[in-house]
Scaffold this motif. Structure first.
Motif, short mmCIF file in Angstrom:
data_model
loop_
_atom_site.label_atom_id
_atom_site.label_comp_id
_atom_site.label_asym_id
_atom_site.label_seq_id
_atom_site.Cartn_x
_atom_site.Cartn_y
_atom_site.Cartn_z
N ALA A 190 0.83 -1.20 0.00
CA ALA A 190 0.00 0.00 0.00
C ALA A 190 0.86 1.26 0.00
CB ALA A 190 -0.93 -0.01 1.21
N ALA A 191 1.96 1.24 0.76
CA ALA A 191 2.86 2.40 0.79
C ALA A 191 3.55 2.58 -0.57
CB ALA A 191 3.89 2.23 1.90
N LEU A 192 3.92 1.46 -1.18
CA LEU A 192 4.56 1.53 -2.50
C LEU A 192 3.58 2.08 -3.54
CD1 LEU A 192 7.15 0.88 -4.09
CD2 LEU A 192 6.22 -1.40 -4.51
N ALA A 193 2.32 1.63 -3.46
CA ALA A 193 1.30 2.12 -4.40
C ALA A 193 1.03 3.61 -4.19
CB ALA A 193 0.02 1.32 -4.23
N ALA A 194 1.07 4.06 -2.92
CA ALA A 194 0.85 5.48 -2.65
C ALA A 194 1.96 6.34 -3.24
CB ALA A 194 0.75 5.70 -1.14
N ARG A 195 3.21 5.88 -3.11
CA ARG A 195 4.32 6.62 -3.71
C ARG A 195 4.19 6.64 -5.23
NH1 ARG A 195 7.32 3.93 0.37
NH2 ARG A 195 8.06 2.36 -1.14
N GLN A 196 3.73 5.52 -5.78
CA GLN A 196 3.56 5.46 -7.23
C GLN A 196 2.46 6.42 -7.69
OE1 GLN A 196 1.89 1.93 -9.42
NE2 GLN A 196 4.06 1.55 -9.86
N GLN A 197 1.41 6.55 -6.91
CA GLN A 197 0.33 7.47 -7.27
C GLN A 197 0.83 8.92 -7.29
OE1 GLN A 197 -2.88 7.00 -8.33
NE2 GLN A 197 -2.25 4.85 -8.50
N ALA A 198 1.75 9.24 -6.39
CA ALA A 198 2.32 10.59 -6.39
C ALA A 198 3.11 10.85 -7.67
CB ALA A 198 3.22 10.78 -5.16
N HIS A 199 3.85 9.83 -8.12
CA HIS A 199 4.58 9.98 -9.38
C HIS A 199 3.62 10.05 -10.56
CE1 HIS A 199 8.19 9.42 -7.15
NE2 HIS A 199 8.00 8.14 -6.91
N LEU A 200 2.51 9.31 -10.49
CA LEU A 200 1.53 9.36 -11.57
C LEU A 200 0.88 10.74 -11.66
CD1 LEU A 200 -0.20 5.88 -11.16
CD2 LEU A 200 1.06 6.67 -13.15
N LYS A 201 0.64 11.37 -10.49
CA LYS A 201 0.07 12.72 -10.52
C LYS A 201 1.03 13.70 -11.20
CE LYS A 201 -1.76 16.41 -7.61
NZ LYS A 201 -0.98 17.42 -8.32
#
Length: 376
Positions: free
Chosen positions: A241-252
């Motif tokens: 979940a933490a990895l996905a959250a960091r990835q979402q920041a990069h996607l933004k």
């Protein structure tokens, strides 16, 4: 025929997505040519899909042996030992010329769509700029006006006391120029676009900005950006979940940089069968992206200058270089360089300034009084 050129950051999955896009188009009833640099032997021939692999080694051996054959008289005179094909190994950089040959052959293919799996980003931009650069070198080294005087070469050789270039050299140069012109026309065609595949990590946004600037420098349209291996946001595993959250920041950050962003979910492994590739069929269809225009604004009445507006999205001021060289402008953006011929009106001017604002480089030209026509 439309052409989709697929590149991306290293390891982002550009070969997989080139194959998936080609397969999806073939299953929709189109005749598709897939040109790939990396082997995808696990993808069998499908109905409507022709898969061709670029072989730099074979291309290098064939070209060098042909050159050796043409130069045989001179080599024999020097006592040179002939090279055999079995002992030849391609030199670094020879893969670019193999790709050019593959693009030349793609121009003659009976296909509705050609999907080309290019090398990683920086090499891909250099490859797409290569036809224009090589044609420029040929024109400088073997000018057409000198080629026209072929009948006079034996006489000139006697008068000058030095050997003149052989007939085969001019024929070879003419063939190369014609092949390069075909590739350049294909790359510059309205139906050609570039698709970028990125891994949505810390370096993705910087890679997208570099790609946008490098492609715009050569007037190549960016068809779409594919963010690969996107993790699910809902996960019971705290680490995932933490990895996905960091990835979402990069996607933004990617969405803020480019609005045509398409996300491909992580499947747990790379597709290795046609059916697994077909599962990625939600990828965007290849579309003809508009090419940015380089326009000249006439501001002589108000400011006494002409302004050449060059769109360079993603470019940073610190990465820009600008040099006037005769009737050409040498533009540098980071690792990318492009030599652009000046429009006729600007050739009679001097560069008086430049500014980069909102992704557009504005180069100011002041008319040269000695060259500009006087107004009555």
């Amino acid at each position: 025929m439309r052409m989709l050129l697929v590149t991306g950051t290293g390891g982002a999955g550009r070969t997989t997505h080139a194959a998936a896009t080609a397969l999806a188009a073939a299953r929709r009833g189109h005749k598709v040519l897939l040109v790939c640099g990396d082997p995808i032997d696990w993808l069998p021939q499908q109905h409507g899909l022709d898969v061709r692999r670029v072989d730099p080694g074979a291309h290098f051996r064939a070209e060098l042996l042909a050159l050796q054959e043409h130069a045989a008289p001179a080599l024999d005179l020097l006592g040179a030992a002939r090279l055999d094909g079995e002992e030849l190994t391609e030199l670094p950089g020879s893969d670019r010329y193999a790709f050019l040959k593959a693009l030349r052959e793609a121009a003659d293919a009976d296909a509705d769509l050609a999907v080309v799996d290019l090398p990683p980003l920086h090499d891909a931009v250099a490859l797409l700029a290569l036809p224009g650069q090589l044609r420029r070198y040929l024109r400088r080294l073997l000018p057409t006006e000198r080629q026209a005087a072929r009948a006079l070469r034996p006489m000139l050789a006697q008068l000058a006391g030095v050997p003149m270039p052989a007939e085969w050299l001019y024929r070879t140069a003419a063939r190369w120029d014609a092949d390069l012109a075909t590739v350049q026309q294909l790359v510059d065609a309205p139906g050609t676009g570039v698709r970028l595949v990125v891994d949505p990590g810390p370096a993705a946004a910087a890679a997208l900005r570099a790609a946008s600037a490098g492609l715009a420098l050569h007037r190549l349209p960016l068809d779409a950006v594919v963010a690969n291996r996107v993790l699910p946001t809902a996960s019971a595993d705290p680490w995932l979940a933490a990895l996905a959250a960091r990835q979402q920041a990069h996607l933004k950050e990617l969405r803020d940089t480019h609005d045509a962003l398409h996300e491909v979910p992580h499947t747990g492994h790379d597709p290795r069968t046609p059916d697994e590739l077909a599962a990625l069929g939600h990828l965007p269809d290849p579309a003809a992206a508009p090419r940015a225009e380089w326009t000249v604004e006439d501001r002589r009445a108000d400011e006494g200058v002409l302004v050449w507006r060059i769109p360079l999205p993603g470019a940073a001021r610190s990465d820009l270089g600008l040099v006037r060289r005769g009737d050409e402008l040498v533009l540098t953006v980071g690792r990318f360089r492009h030599i652009a011929p000046l429009p006729s009106a600007l050739r009679r001017c001097t560069v008086s300034g430049a500014a980069l604002r909102d992704g557009v480089l504005s180069v100011r030209f002041t008319p040269d009084p000695g060259l500009w026509p006087r107004t009555p």
